[in-house]
Motif scaffolding. Structure first.
Motif, PDB file in Angstrom:
ATOM      1  N   LYS A   8       0.794  -1.223   0.000  1.00  0.00           N
ATOM      2  CA  LYS A   8       0.000   0.000   0.000  1.00  0.00           C
ATOM      3  C   LYS A   8       0.828   1.275   0.000  1.00  0.00           C
ATOM      4  CE  LYS A   8      -4.114  -1.900   1.992  1.00  0.00           C
ATOM      5  NZ  LYS A   8      -5.368  -1.459   2.552  1.00  0.00           N
ATOM      6  N   PHE A   9       2.151   1.171   0.274  1.00  0.00           N
ATOM      7  CA  PHE A   9       3.004   2.357   0.348  1.00  0.00           C
ATOM      8  C   PHE A   9       4.459   1.945   0.207  1.00  0.00           C
ATOM      9  CE2 PHE A   9       2.103   0.692   4.520  1.00  0.00           C
ATOM     10  CZ  PHE A   9       3.356   0.619   5.133  1.00  0.00           C
ATOM     11  N   ASP A  10       5.299   2.907  -0.118  1.00  0.00           N
ATOM     12  CA  ASP A  10       6.736   2.686  -0.244  1.00  0.00           C
ATOM     13  C   ASP A  10       7.349   2.618   1.148  1.00  0.00           C
ATOM     14  OD1 ASP A  10       9.286   2.480  -1.403  1.00  0.00           O
ATOM     15  OD2 ASP A  10       9.546   4.651  -1.371  1.00  0.00           O
ATOM     16  N   LEU A  11       8.212   1.643   1.363  1.00  0.00           N
ATOM     17  CA  LEU A  11       8.850   1.461   2.667  1.00  0.00           C
ATOM     18  C   LEU A  11      10.112   2.298   2.841  1.00  0.00           C
ATOM     19  CD1 LEU A  11       8.582  -2.424   2.815  1.00  0.00           C
ATOM     20  CD2 LEU A  11       7.259  -0.791   4.181  1.00  0.00           C
ATOM     21  N   GLY A  12      10.730   2.741   1.759  1.00  0.00           N
ATOM     22  CA  GLY A  12      12.032   3.386   1.874  1.00  0.00           C
ATOM     23  C   GLY A  12      13.060   2.346   2.295  1.00  0.00           C
ATOM     24  N   GLN A  13      14.141   2.782   2.893  1.00  0.00           N
ATOM     25  CA  GLN A  13      15.167   1.874   3.391  1.00  0.00           C
ATOM     26  C   GLN A  13      14.649   1.182   4.654  1.00  0.00           C
ATOM     27  OE1 GLN A  13      18.823   3.786   4.511  1.00  0.00           O
ATOM     28  NE2 GLN A  13      19.871   1.868   4.886  1.00  0.00           N
ATOM     29  N   THR A  14      14.861  -0.125   4.768  1.00  0.00           N
ATOM     30  CA  THR A  14      14.437  -0.866   5.953  1.00  0.00           C
ATOM     31  C   THR A  14      15.624  -1.023   6.886  1.00  0.00           C
ATOM     32  OG1 THR A  14      12.794  -2.051   4.646  1.00  0.00           O
ATOM     33  CG2 THR A  14      13.362  -2.990   6.773  1.00  0.00           C
ATOM     34  N   VAL A  15      15.428  -0.591   8.144  1.00  0.00           N
ATOM     35  CA  VAL A  15      16.479  -0.648   9.156  1.00  0.00           C
ATOM     36  C   VAL A  15      15.902  -1.238  10.440  1.00  0.00           C
ATOM     37  CG1 VAL A  15      17.761   1.302   8.168  1.00  0.00           C
ATOM     38  CG2 VAL A  15      16.039   1.722   9.914  1.00  0.00           C
ATOM     39  N   ARG A  89       8.893   8.372   1.285  1.00  0.00           N
ATOM     40  CA  ARG A  89       9.113   7.813   2.620  1.00  0.00           C
ATOM     41  C   ARG A  89      10.537   7.273   2.626  1.00  0.00           C
ATOM     42  NH1 ARG A  89       4.320   7.365   5.521  1.00  0.00           N
ATOM     43  NH2 ARG A  89       2.426   7.527   4.265  1.00  0.00           N
ATOM     44  N   GLN A  90      11.379   7.804   3.509  1.00  0.00           N
ATOM     45  CA  GLN A  90      12.800   7.484   3.479  1.00  0.00           C
ATOM     46  C   GLN A  90      13.156   6.180   4.178  1.00  0.00           C
ATOM     47  OE1 GLN A  90      15.206   9.184   1.720  1.00  0.00           O
ATOM     48  NE2 GLN A  90      13.412  10.224   0.884  1.00  0.00           N
ATOM     49  N   ALA A  91      12.407   5.789   5.222  1.00  0.00           N
ATOM     50  CA  ALA A  91      12.821   4.615   5.993  1.00  0.00           C
ATOM     51  C   ALA A  91      11.663   3.965   6.729  1.00  0.00           C
ATOM     52  CB  ALA A  91      13.901   4.997   6.999  1.00  0.00           C
ATOM     53  N   THR A  92      11.832   2.674   6.937  1.00  0.00           N
ATOM     54  CA  THR A  92      10.955   1.880   7.793  1.00  0.00           C
ATOM     55  C   THR A  92      11.856   1.215   8.825  1.00  0.00           C
ATOM     56  OG1 THR A  92       9.307   1.502   6.075  1.00  0.00           O
ATOM     57  CG2 THR A  92       9.390  -0.122   7.869  1.00  0.00           C
ATOM     58  N   THR A  93      11.475   1.321  10.090  1.00  0.00           N
ATOM     59  CA  THR A  93      12.322   0.850  11.193  1.00  0.00           C
ATOM     60  C   THR A  93      11.619  -0.206  12.027  1.00  0.00           C
ATOM     61  OG1 THR A  93      13.343   3.039  11.309  1.00  0.00           O
ATOM     62  CG2 THR A  93      13.664   1.587  13.204  1.00  0.00           C
ATOM     63  N   PHE A  94      12.311  -1.312  12.283  1.00  0.00           N
ATOM     64  CA  PHE A  94      11.911  -2.309  13.261  1.00  0.00           C
ATOM     65  C   PHE A  94      12.475  -1.839  14.604  1.00  0.00           C
ATOM     66  CE2 PHE A  94      11.836  -4.844   9.437  1.00  0.00           C
ATOM     67  CZ  PHE A  94      10.891  -5.834   9.652  1.00  0.00           C
ATOM     68  N   LEU A  95      11.643  -1.814  15.650  1.00  0.00           N
ATOM     69  CA  LEU A  95      12.136  -1.443  16.968  1.00  0.00           C
ATOM     70  C   LEU A  95      11.237  -2.027  18.035  1.00  0.00           C
ATOM     71  CD1 LEU A  95      11.227   2.210  17.858  1.00  0.00           C
ATOM     72  CD2 LEU A  95      10.427   1.145  15.771  1.00  0.00           C
ATOM     73  N   LEU A  96      11.770  -2.050  19.251  1.00  0.00           N
ATOM     74  CA  LEU A  96      10.973  -2.433  20.403  1.00  0.00           C
ATOM     75  C   LEU A  96      10.400  -1.159  21.028  1.00  0.00           C
ATOM     76  CD1 LEU A  96      13.353  -5.087  22.014  1.00  0.00           C
ATOM     77  CD2 LEU A  96      11.545  -5.429  20.320  1.00  0.00           C
ATOM     78  N   PRO A  97       9.229  -1.221  21.634  1.00  0.00           N
ATOM     79  CA  PRO A  97       8.640  -0.001  22.208  1.00  0.00           C
ATOM     80  C   PRO A  97       9.585   0.748  23.156  1.00  0.00           C
ATOM     81  CG  PRO A  97       7.048  -1.766  22.223  1.00  0.00           C
ATOM     82  CD  PRO A  97       8.344  -2.369  21.784  1.00  0.00           C
TER      83      PRO A  97
END
Length: 100
Positions: A8-15, A89-97
């Motif tokens: 549905k959208f561009d993720l950008g760089q995945t980090v 959209r420049q980036a998508t980030t995996f993180l913990l809360p």
């Protein structure tokens, strides 16, 4: 249906943050299944208000947030940044809360 057809959208760089990488590894996951869910609009366990905000963000370009429980009940967030001045959209980030 392939992921490309339903994104549905561009993720950008995945980090990823170190904590998210460790949590994924402890759960024998590379994170792709969660990234696919995020990219296709399955926002996971976020509240209804956040789901509605995400749906609006698909149109407005605002930030997108998904949350999922890993098999060991660790909560994982995935955040895709808002669109920049060029509409990207420049980036998508995996993180913990706790890393937010």
């Amino acid at each position: 249906m392939s992921m490309k057809q339903s994104v549905k959208f561009d993720l950008g760089q995945t980090v990823s943050t170190p904590g998210a990488l460790e949590a994924l590894g402890q759960n024998n996951s590379n994170g792709l299944e969660y990234l696919q869910r995020h990219a296709t609009g399955d926002w996971g366990i976020v509240c209804e208000e956040d789901k509605e905000a995400n749906e609006e963000a698909l149109q407005s370009g605002a930030r997108l947030l998904s949350a999922y429980f890993l098999p060991d009940e660790t909560k994982l967030w995935i955040i895709t940044e808002a669109k920049d001045d060029d509409g990207n959209r420049q980036a998508t980030t995996f993180l913990l809360p706790e890393e937010y």
